[in-house]
Write a protein that holds these residues in place. Structure first.
Motif, PDB file in Angstrom:
ATOM      1  N   GLY A  66     -17.148 -69.723  38.896  1.00 29.21           N
ATOM      2  CA  GLY A  66     -18.217 -70.489  38.277  1.00 29.21           C
ATOM      3  C   GLY A  66     -18.133 -71.975  38.584  1.00 29.21           C
ATOM      4  N   GLN A 103     -24.988 -73.489  32.272  1.00 23.12           N
ATOM      5  CA  GLN A 103     -24.403 -72.282  32.842  1.00 23.12           C
ATOM      6  C   GLN A 103     -24.269 -71.187  31.794  1.00 23.12           C
ATOM      7  OE1 GLN A 103     -23.692 -71.523  35.890  1.00 23.12           O
ATOM      8  NE2 GLN A 103     -21.802 -70.303  36.094  1.00 23.12           N
ATOM      9  N   VAL A 104     -23.768 -71.553  30.623  1.00 23.33           N
ATOM     10  CA  VAL A 104     -23.596 -70.574  29.554  1.00 23.33           C
ATOM     11  C   VAL A 104     -24.952 -70.038  29.097  1.00 23.33           C
ATOM     12  CG1 VAL A 104     -22.809 -70.231  27.176  1.00 23.33           C
ATOM     13  CG2 VAL A 104     -21.388 -71.516  28.778  1.00 23.33           C
ATOM     14  N   VAL A 130     -22.078 -77.263  31.879  1.00 24.32           N
ATOM     15  CA  VAL A 130     -21.447 -76.126  31.205  1.00 24.32           C
ATOM     16  C   VAL A 130     -22.454 -75.460  30.268  1.00 24.32           C
ATOM     17  CG1 VAL A 130     -19.645 -75.433  29.584  1.00 24.32           C
ATOM     18  CG2 VAL A 130     -19.128 -77.093  31.376  1.00 24.32           C
ATOM     19  N   CYS A 142     -14.159 -74.465  26.183  1.00 27.95           N
ATOM     20  CA  CYS A 142     -14.066 -74.963  27.557  1.00 27.95           C
ATOM     21  C   CYS A 142     -13.155 -76.187  27.652  1.00 27.95           C
ATOM     22  CB  CYS A 142     -15.444 -75.348  28.083  1.00 27.95           C
ATOM     23  SG  CYS A 142     -16.693 -74.059  27.923  1.00 27.95           S
ATOM     24  N   SER A 175     -18.319 -68.560  33.952  1.00 31.90           N
ATOM     25  CA  SER A 175     -18.529 -70.004  33.791  1.00 31.90           C
ATOM     26  C   SER A 175     -17.342 -70.811  34.294  1.00 31.90           C
ATOM     27  CB  SER A 175     -18.782 -70.342  32.316  1.00 31.90           C
ATOM     28  OG  SER A 175     -19.944 -69.707  31.836  1.00 31.90           O
TER      29      SER A 175
END
Length: 313
Positions: free
Chosen positions: A241, A277-278, A274, A261, A235
């Motif tokens: 990422g 993506q996770v 984010v 993050c 990520s």
């Protein structure tokens, strides 16, 4: 007194603001936190906007705001933040022993990290000036090694680079926890302020100034540390990422992990990207993801809260 002139003076004074985020390695010792907050409250021109503490991490962050004046007759920078932060640091060193501390979040010292961000019409240079003054005071008064980063560093050295050099990211207890002081007592790297020898009860502190950084944590329903670390790496910008995103996989209670993050450019990559993506990477690992959360207010909200508190006296 001319009310209009007084109002204009107040508006000008509070158009140049600096936000300080002070991270302290403690969240379970309420007496220690109380003494730190009482020290801050002695300075009536600095406002604590937010307090974020996490028991699993055993860590607390205070968000403070005050004005900054540059070139006030003698060419020097002045901000009440300097005095308030130093008072809080002194209270922290007087009530917390790093050798007795443990938690699931990495740290290098009792006062682990202090970062300054410009708000309203203040510049990054003014935030950096305050950061360097605080760093010099801590290094000299408390004899604690201080490492500077980004705008406060002569060459703009990045925070994560300094942390890697100092072993910040390496757990030293139970493979995923941090306990006591486990690094050398004589530093290989010369600090920017303070001595090269480390007092084990205090550790070291990293201080810097930067544009706004958004902190956003995404919870994972898992105890698989290796899988969580893969998700964190993939990520992050460092792992190929998302650009401008730094991540860290941390244990956060039983059967729970978090992808912590730092969004270095939230206008480029925001929390929604984010989260997506996770979630995508976690699905590939066969694990559930909860909705992420911000750990602080936005700069706009911080400014609004500050101005309301100031106007109400």
């Amino acid at each position: 007194m001319d009310f209009k002139a007084s109002s204009e003076k107040t508006a000008t004074k509070h158009s140049m603001l600096v936000c300080c985020k002070l991270y302290i390695s403690e969240s379970r010792n309420f007496l220690a936190l109380d003494s730190i907050e009482q020290a801050a409250n002695l300075n009536r021109e600095t406002v604590i906007i937010n307090k974020f503490k996490d028991s699993a991490y055993n860590r607390v962050r205070y968000t403070l705001v005050s004005y900054v004046v540059h070139g006030n007759g003698n060419g020097e920078t002045y901000s009440p933040l300097q005095e308030a932060v130093l008072a809080m640091v002194e209270a922290a060193y007087g009530s917390i022993n790093l050798e007795l501390h443990s938690g699931a979040h990495p740290r290098l010292g009792v006062v682990d990290h202090i970062c300054f961000h410009p708000l309203a019409q203040a510049s990054l240079d003014e935030a950096a000036r305050v950061a360097k003054m605080v760093a010099a005071d801590i290094g000299n008064k408390f004899e604690v090694p201080v490492f500077l980063y980004e705008a406060a560093h002569p060459n703009g050295k990045a925070l994560d680079t300094i942390r890697r050099e100092l072993g910040y990211f390496q757990p030293n207890f139970m493979d995923n926890q941090w306990a006591g002081w486990a690094l050398p007592e004589i530093l290989v790297e010369k600090p920017d302020e303070g001595p090269t020898n480390v007092a084990r009860a205090r550790g070291i502190v990293v201080i810097g100034a930067s544009p706004w950084v958004t902190t956003f944590n995404v919870p994972l329903v898992t105890s698989d540390v290796s899988a969580a670390r893969r998700i964190a790496r993939m990520s992050s910008a460092r792992g190929g990422g998302l650009p401008g995103v730094q991540t860290l996989a941390l244990v956060h209670g039983e059967e729970s992990m978090e992808i912590a993050c730092m969004l270095l450019d939230p206008n480029l990559v925001g929390a929604d990207r984010v989260q997506s993506q996770v979630e995508r990477l976690a699905a590939e690992e066969g694990m559930d993801v909860e909705k992420g959360y911000f750990t602080d207010f936005s700069p706009e909200m911080i400014f609004e809260i500050y101005m309301k508190l100031v106007s109400s006296g």
